[in-house]
Design an enzyme around this catalytic site. Structure first.
Site, PDB file in Angstrom:
ATOM      1  N   ASP A  10     -27.981 -92.657  72.114  1.00 15.91           N
ATOM      2  CA  ASP A  10     -27.751 -91.499  72.996  1.00 15.91           C
ATOM      3  C   ASP A  10     -28.602 -90.259  72.707  1.00 15.91           C
ATOM      4  O   ASP A  10     -28.080 -89.135  72.685  1.00 15.91           O
ATOM      5  CB  ASP A  10     -26.261 -91.096  72.966  1.00 15.91           C
ATOM      6  CG  ASP A  10     -25.330 -92.190  73.459  1.00 15.91           C
ATOM      7  OD1 ASP A  10     -25.799 -93.314  73.692  1.00 15.91           O
ATOM      8  OD2 ASP A  10     -24.125 -91.921  73.602  1.00 15.91           O
ATOM      9  N   HIS A  55     -23.014 -92.119  83.135  1.00 16.53           N
ATOM     10  CA  HIS A  55     -21.762 -92.054  83.886  1.00 16.53           C
ATOM     11  C   HIS A  55     -21.952 -91.773  85.380  1.00 16.53           C
ATOM     12  O   HIS A  55     -22.834 -90.999  85.762  1.00 16.53           O
ATOM     13  CB  HIS A  55     -20.891 -90.917  83.340  1.00 16.53           C
ATOM     14  CG  HIS A  55     -20.534 -91.067  81.892  1.00 16.53           C
ATOM     15  ND1 HIS A  55     -20.019 -92.212  81.359  1.00 16.53           N
ATOM     16  CD2 HIS A  55     -20.607 -90.181  80.861  1.00 16.53           C
ATOM     17  CE1 HIS A  55     -19.794 -92.032  80.068  1.00 16.53           C
ATOM     18  NE2 HIS A  55     -20.148 -90.822  79.732  1.00 16.53           N
ATOM     19  N   HIS A  93     -21.236 -84.787  81.765  1.00 11.62           N
ATOM     20  CA  HIS A  93     -22.453 -85.054  80.991  1.00 11.62           C
ATOM     21  C   HIS A  93     -23.033 -86.408  81.377  1.00 11.62           C
ATOM     22  O   HIS A  93     -22.310 -87.295  81.842  1.00 11.62           O
ATOM     23  CB  HIS A  93     -22.160 -85.019  79.486  1.00 11.62           C
ATOM     24  CG  HIS A  93     -21.241 -86.125  79.039  1.00 11.62           C
ATOM     25  ND1 HIS A  93     -19.866 -86.032  79.146  1.00 11.62           N
ATOM     26  CD2 HIS A  93     -21.500 -87.357  78.526  1.00 11.62           C
ATOM     27  CE1 HIS A  93     -19.324 -87.150  78.691  1.00 11.62           C
ATOM     28  NE2 HIS A  93     -20.280 -87.981  78.324  1.00 11.62           N
ATOM     29  N   LYS A 123     -24.203 -97.427  78.950  1.00 14.26           N
ATOM     30  CA  LYS A 123     -22.750 -97.568  78.747  1.00 14.26           C
ATOM     31  C   LYS A 123     -22.004 -96.468  79.481  1.00 14.26           C
ATOM     32  O   LYS A 123     -22.585 -95.435  79.811  1.00 14.26           O
ATOM     33  CB  LYS A 123     -22.428 -97.542  77.247  1.00 14.26           C
ATOM     34  CG  LYS A 123     -22.875 -96.270  76.552  1.00 14.26           C
ATOM     35  CD  LYS A 123     -22.795 -96.421  75.045  1.00 14.26           C
ATOM     36  CE  LYS A 123     -23.310 -95.194  74.345  1.00 14.26           C
ATOM     37  NZ  LYS A 123     -22.577 -93.958  74.624  1.00 14.26           N
ATOM     38  N   CYS A 174     -20.101 -91.722  69.261  1.00 13.24           N
ATOM     39  CA  CYS A 174     -20.832 -92.938  69.640  1.00 13.24           C
ATOM     40  C   CYS A 174     -21.510 -93.629  68.456  1.00 13.24           C
ATOM     41  O   CYS A 174     -21.592 -94.858  68.421  1.00 13.24           O
ATOM     42  CB  CYS A 174     -21.817 -92.621  70.759  1.00 13.24           C
ATOM     43  SG  CYS A 174     -20.919 -92.158  72.270  1.00 13.24           S
TER      44      CYS A 174
HETATM   45 ZN   LIG Z   1     -20.023 -89.962  77.864  1.00 18.93          ZN
END
Ligand SMILES: [Zn+2]
Length: 236
Positions: A10, A55, A93, A123, A174
């Protein structure tokens, strides 16, 4: 290093100061270290995985999805699997199609040099499923697989990977969950301290203790001799 994969978690604009909507404090400090790890003259990763929080708008983890609740509040929610759990609510986010979800440009450019050795693990793509671990990428209802059976672990095993080096953001979410997945899937798991940063100092410490207690290795800044490089830690 032919059995060791690099997992970059990430490293996206929304998690990076100064402009990220969920910026991890001092997150930018890890960029030079990760850039160094992506230097083809120094390292020979057979596989590099770059995870990307990705997302849809209205994602279950966003405070804005659950008015009047505010970011960082805990809230009991029910996800697409019918599981009720306590979700930490986040500011919006890493929304698909926005700059915030892009991997930091220098890291992205360097990843490009590794060609087919790079696998992107997106993800959190399902509206009603939270996904912190890179091993949870693209997991959907009806596919309630254990981490060891998930698509990323299968991919790594097929390539003979036995060890993973984890870097990125954020240590207490994460990175932690990716490490727990890797350990439970029986990968030799190593966290590179100078290349991870967390949201809360207290939870970050707890996360690293948990990883160590479960058999993962955490390398601290003062253990590294930058002159000789990092290879000795990465060889099996
Ligand atoms: Zn997230």
């Amino acid at each position: 290093m032919d059995k060791t994969a690099l997992l970059i978690i990430d490293v996206q604009y929304d998690f990076l100061p100064p402009s990220g909507s969920l910026a991890v404090p001092n997150g930018q400090d890890i960029l030079p270290v990760i850039n160094d790890l992506l230097d083809e003259n120094k390292y020979d990763w057979p596989v590099i995985v770059a995870s990307q929080d990705y997302h849809p708008r209205g994602h279950i983890s966003f405070a804005s999805t659950h008015p009047p609740h505010k970011p960082f509040e805990p809230l009991l929610v029910r996800d697409a699997r019918g599981t009720t759990y306590q979700q930490t609510l986040w500011p919006d986010h890493c929304i698909q199609g926005t700059r915030g979800t892009e991997i930091e440009e220098n890291i992205k450019r360097k990843l490009g040099q590794w060609g087919r050795k790079v696998r992107l693990a997106r993800k959190g793509t399902h509206m009603k499923l939270e996904a912190y671990s890179a091993f949870d990428g693209d997991a959907y209802p009806g596919e309630q697989k254990l981490p060891s059976e998930g698509p990323l672990s299968t991919y790594l095993r097929k390539r003979g990977i036995e060890k993973v080096v984890i870097v990125g953001l954020a240590t207490d979410f994460c990175v932690l969950q990716t490490a727990l997945s890797a350990i439970s899937a029986s990968f030799d798991t190593l966290i590179l301290g100078p290349a991870v940063r967390g949201i809360s100092p207290e939870d970050t410490d707890k996360a690293l203790v948990k990883i160590r207690n479960l058999g993962g290795k955490v390398i601290d800044q003062d253990e590294i001799d930058w002159e000789t490089g990092l290879n000795r830690w990465f060889d099996l």
